[in-house]
Design a protein around this motif. Sequence first.
Motif, mmCIF file in Angstrom:
data_model
loop_
_atom_site.group_PDB
_atom_site.id
_atom_site.type_symbol
_atom_site.label_atom_id
_atom_site.label_comp_id
_atom_site.label_asym_id
_atom_site.label_seq_id
_atom_site.Cartn_x
_atom_site.Cartn_y
_atom_site.Cartn_z
ATOM 1 N N TRP A 122 0.892 -1.111 0.032
ATOM 2 C CA TRP A 122 0.142 0.065 0.023
ATOM 3 C C TRP A 122 0.905 1.329 0.153
ATOM 4 N N LEU A 127 -3.247 -0.007 -3.877
ATOM 5 C CA LEU A 127 -2.679 -1.605 -3.414
ATOM 6 C C LEU A 127 -2.572 -2.395 -4.411
ATOM 7 N N GLN A 158 -8.407 -2.728 -0.166
ATOM 8 C CA GLN A 158 -8.138 -1.366 -0.778
ATOM 9 C C GLN A 158 -9.291 -0.428 -0.125
#
Length: 390
Positions: A122, A127, A158
């Motif tokens: 991330w 992501l 995400q």
Amino acid sequence: MDRLAWGGRGVAHEANGRLLLLEAPLALFPGEVVEAKVVWKARHGEGRVTRWLTRDPRRTAAECPVAGTCGGCELWEAGRHAPDLKRQMVADLLRRQLGEAVPWDWHPAPSDARRHRIQLHWDGSALGYFRRHSHALVPVATCPAAAEPLSLAIPRLQEALAARILPTRPGRWELSTGTPAEEVLATDERGRTWRLEPDGWHRSDAPLAQRLGGLTLRHEPGAFFQVSPPWAAQAFRELLESWDVKGRTLYDLYGGVGLFSALLGKRFDRRVLVESGEAAVAWARRNLEALGLPSDCQVGDVGAWVPEGLGEPGDVVLLDPPRAGLEPALAERLCAARASTLVLVGCDGAAFCRDLKRLGPAWDLEKLAVLDLFPLTSHVECVALLARRP
């Protein structure tokens, strides 16, 4: 391109005969013609394929939308021929390192083998996986190499990161599932874990459970375990049973949470497991006791723990070291062991072959097998059965 070498590299030659090693983000088939960006060394060149001029007719469309850029899998487009390509890579390594005369068995992965843990990154807004040879992010919304619950959980992770429901500091996240693949856990770099529920992510301290053909092993989320546990357990169990590995005491070194001790079960009167991680050893004790296999599980560095003259006739030493393989001093002490049998496991073929040669003065290689425990990649697991030389 002439042939495939270890690691999935293509071997070719320049017009003047100089060796050229090629790597690509997708599978390479011998006989294909490619363009590559080459860096020439003193005696050979190393190149990265940038374009295919001729493609092998066996190629198939990749199921992954980022197959050409993601650094996670390099055998997309090989389709059902991926096992054969991997076998060619292994054959090249073993021929060069151990010689033509050494027999070995190949165990390809079943078509439904998938990863039960994946590591995502991330960056604060996206992501995904890292691009090959880079820390540049390749955003992903799905991963066909992963078990379906993990793949479906990627957008949920995400969304939670973007909404600041989960910690938003850039870093690595691991999504993992047990066996069978059902629940999904997300673990951050600090070891904190959240479980995915229908209404979102919730903090969790529960372990992952791997139910593997009558055995149940538990371990912490984020801790090391086999990438594809159902297939790994099946492959190791069948191999060790076919080799009739049994004896008085099993020295399970680098033993993790007890996988090999559990698989070998009551084929031994006594088990001694050594692992450097305290949490892993605690779970090994619980796992083996729950299976009715009480063991002496010790926290320790294997390289320092192994004494001169380890074991007695009738004992078995099983080692599953990290990717770097055995330390030279450890290999030397193993050459002085009194145990009758040694089983060596290795996830890096080159290091594995090096260690076999280091053990050669005292141990005879009786059986050698290579297991495809890492589908869609060039990685394999090597296993050797060695007998103490009189």
